[in-house]
Enzyme design. Structure first.
Site, PDB file in Angstrom:
ATOM      1  N   PHE A 125      59.697  17.904  -8.143  1.00  0.00           N
ATOM      2  CA  PHE A 125      60.463  17.345  -7.122  1.00  0.00           C
ATOM      3  C   PHE A 125      61.169  18.157  -6.069  1.00  0.00           C
ATOM      4  O   PHE A 125      62.330  17.936  -5.688  1.00  0.00           O
ATOM      5  CB  PHE A 125      61.438  16.276  -7.707  1.00  0.00           C
ATOM      6  N   CYS A 126      60.540  19.463  -5.746  1.00  0.00           N
ATOM      7  CA  CYS A 126      61.571  20.341  -4.981  1.00  0.00           C
ATOM      8  C   CYS A 126      62.899  20.703  -5.539  1.00  0.00           C
ATOM      9  O   CYS A 126      63.706  21.074  -4.965  1.00  0.00           O
ATOM     10  CB  CYS A 126      61.412  19.948  -3.635  1.00  0.00           C
ATOM     11  N   ALA A 127      63.206  20.712  -6.983  1.00  0.00           N
ATOM     12  CA  ALA A 127      64.078  21.188  -7.575  1.00  0.00           C
ATOM     13  C   ALA A 127      63.769  21.997  -8.801  1.00  0.00           C
ATOM     14  O   ALA A 127      64.323  21.502  -9.911  1.00  0.00           O
ATOM     15  CB  ALA A 127      65.200  19.846  -7.955  1.00  0.00           C
ATOM     16  N   HIS A 152      65.639  22.137  -3.311  1.00  0.00           N
ATOM     17  CA  HIS A 152      65.546  23.410  -2.466  1.00  0.00           C
ATOM     18  C   HIS A 152      65.907  23.460  -1.026  1.00  0.00           C
ATOM     19  O   HIS A 152      66.557  24.429  -0.705  1.00  0.00           O
ATOM     20  CB  HIS A 152      63.946  23.772  -2.368  1.00  0.00           C
TER      21      HIS A 152
END
Ligand code: PLP
Length: 455
Positions: free
Chosen positions: A376-378, A131
């Site tokens: 995982f911020c993705a 992100h």
């Protein structure tokens, strides 16, 4: 903890060329007793290199204000701050005209990158990015690139998208060096070539690459590099944006304030400001000298150990762990660019029938292993890898086993690097094998979206 009998034996020396702090920390198990903590969340934040800690401890008594003070310690601190910049410049193999700007982190660096883009820039970014690399371009014209399924296809997708790029329009391709989800290495040099041929620049998100591979701005042919100290064994709040000076020079300062301003004059209708040139233009406020010094210390340590030995050791640990996980039928290791893509020490996986939040909690509570679970911020990438519908909820802290055929909505990630003992990874493999076979020994419940042991 016993080692999986199926694990390959290897000639590799698993010695500890770059020791980290915390190797002797033990943690309590919910089932009783204590074990050495297996820190396997390096991709989020790595432990501190012993040499970084020693350097920081030696410097701190001499700490003083930077760029402001007349006193001896201020001058010493200013010198160390600027020397740290020089160390980073050499570590990255910067071109003569490149700037090295100290930031707070990769996120900060990429937001700075977005802030300095010339008017009318079009950004090209893969939907699979973290992100921090995906979201800063929201106020810019941008093209979202679809997820590739091989390294080769990644280059083709960039080429296709840039075929329509107007060379008169500033363009920027944002690409990751190593995925924080799969650990896979992206074909950065090839993408840079294609981007440059179309008149676009490249910014490399090197957050996961810098701790594991030599990163040379000229060899990779990228224009900008962003990374964080805390993922490269120097968790003191500093990051870096390095690269071409012109856009940095021509942009408004990222932050307005002291340090970035050379001269401020009160006028009839406000202030006129003459801004600094160079890195100072984007480093308003008192700089984080300890963070910069620690980050430079990590650069020196990685360079003086040499990436060859670090990579050889990590590769051996990776192969051993992947082979161990492959021997557990319920485990699926996630991969986007297919199994042959080279990786750094980052492995995400799901276990059939297991909610990943539950699995991560059990690994911690019953085995003393610190992994990460989630997306995982993705989020777009993890949804893609798990084959989930885009509107599926992200939160899944419930401890209940998944129904037969039910797909997990998040994954478990184990990540490692310098200082990781082979025992930590062997314990991970043995524990996952035991949990997949026998289940948890303890009872868990959901609390504030997290799975926790019932005490
Ligand atoms: N990019 C990648 C690939 C990452 O893995 C991360 C953090 O996990 C970031 C960017 C953001 O880094 P930071 O949290 O240090 O800003």
């Amino acid at each position: 903890m016993s080692v999986q009998p199926s694990l390959p034996t290897t000639e590799v020396e698993y010695g500890d060329p770059l020791p980290v702090l915390g190797a002797d920390v033990t943690v309590p198990l919910v089932t009783g007793g204590e074990v050495p903590y297996a820190a396997l969340d390096y991709a989020a934040s790595s432990p501190v290199l012993r040499s970084v800690w020693n350097d920081v401890a030696s410097y701190v008594p001499y700490y003083g204000s930077v760029h402001r003070g007349a006193g001896y310690l201020s001058q010493l601190s200013t010198d160390l701050f600027e020397q740290s910049r020089q160390t980073v410049r050499e570590f990255l193999g910067c071109r003569g005209e490149d700037e090295v700007v100290f930031t707070r982190s990769t996120t900060d660096s990429l937001n700075m990158m977005a802030a300095i883009l010339p008017a009318g820039t079009r950004v090209y970014v893969f939907e699979t990015e973290h992100h921090a690399a995906l979201l800063p371009w929201r106020d810019t014209e941008f093209t979202l690139l679809r997820a590739p399924s091989t390294r080769h296809e990644a280059v083709e997708i960039v080429a296709e998208a840039l075929a329509g790029h107007d060379p008169e329009q500033p363009g920027l391709v944002c690409v990751t060096g190593a995925s924080n989800v799969t650990g896979e290495l992206w074909p950065v040099a090839e993408i840079s070539e294609v981007a440059h041929a179309a008149g676009a620049r490249v910014v490399l998100d090197a957050a996961q690459l810098v701790p594991h591979r030599p990163v040379d701005i000229q060899e990779l042919g990228v224009d900008y590099i962003a990374f964080s100290g805390h993922k490269m064994y120097a968790p003191f709040g500093a990051g870096v944006l390095a690269g071409r000076a012109d856009w940095l020079r021509e942009a408004e300062p990222y932050l307005a304030g002291g340090g970035a301003s050379r001269r401020v004059v009160r006028g009839d209708d406000g202030f006129s400001v003459e801004w600094q040139q160079g890195s100072a233009r984007h480093e308003a406020g008192s700089p984080n000298v300890v963070g910069a010094y620690a980050l430079a210390s990590a650069c020196r340590a990685l360079q003086s150990e040499g990436f060859d030995s670090l990579m050889a050791r990590e590769e051996a640990l990776l192969r051993r762990t992947l082979a161990g996980l492959a021997a557990i039928p319920q485990v699926k290791v996630l991969s986007l660019l297919n199994d042959s893509a080279p990786r750094v020490g980052v492995i995400s996986f799901v276990v059939e029938g297991w909610n990943s939040s539950h699995l991560a909690s059990v690994l911690s509570a019953e085995h003393g292993i610190g992994v990460r679970d989630g997306m995982f911020c993705a989020h777009p990438l993890v949804r893609n890898l798990l084959g989930n519908a885009p509107d599926q909820p992200d939160e899944c802290g419930a401890p209940e086993p998944l129904a037969p055929g039910e797909r997990p909505v998040n994954a478990v990630r184990a990540s490692f690097g310098a200082g990781t003992p082979v025992e930590h990874l062997d314990r991970l493999v043995a524990s996952v094998a035991q949990l997949a076979r026998d289940g948890a020994r303890w009872t868990y419940r959901t609390e504030a979206g997290r799975c926790v042991p019932v005490r």
